[in-house]
Design a protein around this motif. Structure first.
Motif, PDB file in Angstrom:
ATOM      1  N   LEU A 127       0.845  -1.235   0.111  1.00 25.99           N
ATOM      2  CA  LEU A 127       0.085   0.015  -0.022  1.00 25.99           C
ATOM      3  C   LEU A 127       0.810   1.218   0.061  1.00 25.99           C
ATOM      4  CD1 LEU A 127      -3.008   0.856   0.158  1.00 25.99           C
ATOM      5  CD2 LEU A 127      -2.704   0.833   2.645  1.00 25.99           C
ATOM      6  N   TYR A 148     -10.260  -0.793  -0.489  1.00 33.39           N
ATOM      7  CA  TYR A 148      -9.563  -0.891   0.702  1.00 33.39           C
ATOM      8  C   TYR A 148     -10.236  -1.752   1.881  1.00 33.39           C
ATOM      9  CZ  TYR A 148      -6.010   2.000  -1.408  1.00 33.39           C
ATOM     10  OH  TYR A 148      -4.985   2.353  -2.155  1.00 33.39           O
ATOM     11  N   LEU A 196      -8.252  -5.041   2.561  1.00 38.47           N
ATOM     12  CA  LEU A 196      -7.089  -4.769   3.327  1.00 38.47           C
ATOM     13  C   LEU A 196      -7.424  -5.863   4.738  1.00 38.47           C
ATOM     14  CD1 LEU A 196      -6.418  -0.919   3.670  1.00 38.47           C
ATOM     15  CD2 LEU A 196      -5.041  -2.825   2.552  1.00 38.47           C
TER      16      LEU A 196
END
Length: 418
Positions: free
Chosen positions: A135, A162, A166
């Motif tokens: 990232l 995200y 993530l």
């Protein structure tokens, strides 16, 4: 383990993403003999070494695989035309076809893990396998007012990406502790799953190692003056050409022989920057060279008074590291995390304060001892963390995860004696 490394940026004009991915790929090739995993790099760029450098490392070029007959001829022709058209929408559709091919290949060949060097490459990974995700920044959360992270559907697209990806990543990789803190803050990721691996110094000097031109030859070729500040940046609003030009206007009132050189592709803001140059009566002092080759870029760093890097985005940026490696002093914006990445090797200024930026530029012009000190600190910083160092950290994390991955069956790389 069988490890897939999809690469997102196939063209140098993609900017820092291309530089970062290509540097790590090159480092992995150099270290192939140290890797005991079966690694396949899916490279969109031809010429990245189609030969196999080691039995455990393979480089595949998905467009070539597709063109070889895996899809109907009419679709192959359509993909070629889409990329040749210059249309982002058409190129995006072609990229989706390529990504679908890579996903199928990874599933059919039963890969164990994927290491994603840039968020844009995650589209090439099937979600059935574990992955690490590198990232760069979360600026859509920190500075949502910039049009490149907010206009159209861009803010929502980034946020959905995200939030979906993530939390599922085996490792989230960032370059600074500041970046790690932002990931924890915005997405509540367990800190032990966030790995801080500093961005390495690009080996840009290799581009001129064997055919360096003299300063006089290079400047004459590009019609540049002997003294100039340099800013390589694509023309996005967050690159902050506005305050740089205001600072430069102040500088030339005292240093009339100094110029400013700008390079980079237009991302929608170039016409505005050109209008600012005209309005500030700087047309004769600012040289816009557009996109330049690696050799030209290296020489521009090498012969500049200094790099001026006033970006609003961070914390990880590559141009200051490139400048360090080529003996170019650095003036950089004091974005959160900049001091962590650059140490005391750069003059850090408030990117919102044109007067402060002008003061730093004047200091470099008038203080040769300061300039020499910045060059020496930059060279030391550049040597301290190279692409091979980054690649070895990557390999170490693969080794660390291997015993976990073998808790369930998948690839033929599973040890037969356990």
């Amino acid at each position: 383990m069988k490890v897939a490394i999809p690469v997102s940026a196939a063209f140098p004009s993609a900017g820092g993403g291309y530089t970062f991915e290509s540097e790590i790929v090159a480092a992995l090739i150099d270290l192939a003999s140290e890797i005991h995993h079966q690694v396949t790099i899916f490279s969109g760029a031809k010429g990245d070494g189609q030969e196999t450098p080691h039995p455990n490392l393979t480089i595949l070029h998905p467009p070539s695989q597709l063109m070889a007959g895996a899809i109907p001829a009419v679709l192959r022709q359509g993909m070629s035309l889409a990329h040749a058209s210059g249309s982002p929408k058409l190129a995006n559709q072609a990229d989706k076809v390529q990504a679908a091919f890579v996903r199928r290949f990874i599933l059919q060949n039963r890969f164990d893990f994927a290491w994603v060097l840039a968020p844009a490459a995650l589209i090439q990974c099937p979600r059935q396998i574990p992955y690490a995700l590198t990232l760069w920044d979360l600026q859509h959360r920190l500075q949502p007012y910039f049009p490149e992270v907010s206009q159209g559907r861009e803010w929502g697209k980034r946020e959905r990406f995200y939030r979906a990806n993530l939390p599922r990543a085996t490792y989230v990789v960032t370059g600074t502790e500041r970046g790690k803190a932002e990931i924890e803050r915005f997405y509540q990721i367990a800190p032990e799953r966030i790995q801080v691996i500093p961005f390495p110094t690009p080996r840009l000097g290799d581009a001129i190692a064997n055919h360096a031109s003299t300063k006089e030859e290079f400047l004459a070729q590009h019609r540049l003056p002997s003294q100039y500040f340099f800013y390589p940046a694509q023309f996005w609003p967050h690159k902050n050409h506005y305050n740089l030009l205001k600072a430069f206007k102040t500088l030339v009132s005292e240093h009339k022989d100094v110029a400013l050189v700008l390079t980079g592709s237009d991302k929608g803001n170039a016409s505005y920057v050109k209008q600012l140059i005209h309005d500030l009566d700087l047309v004769a002092k600012v040289h816009i060279l557009g996109f330049v080759s690696k050799e030209e870029l290296a020489n521009l760093y090498k012969y500049a008074l200094a790099l001026v890097f006033p970006t609003h985005f961070g914390p990880d940026n590559l141009p200051p590291l490139e400048a360090f490696s080529l003996g170019c002093p650095v003036i950089a914006s004091q974005v959160p995390g900049a001091a962590e990445q650059l140490g005391d090797a750069a003059l850090l200024v408030d990117q919102r304060d044109a007067a402060q930026m002008a003061w730093a530029m004047k200091s470099v012009c008038g203080d040769e001892a300061l300039r020499h000190n910045l060059i020496q600190k930059g060279l030391t910083r550049a040597k301290s963390w190279q692409p091979q160092d980054y690649a070895r950290r990557l390999i170490a994390l693969l080794d660390e995860f291997e015993s976990i991955r073998y808790c369930w069956p998948n690839s033929t790389s599973h040890p037969s004696n356990t």
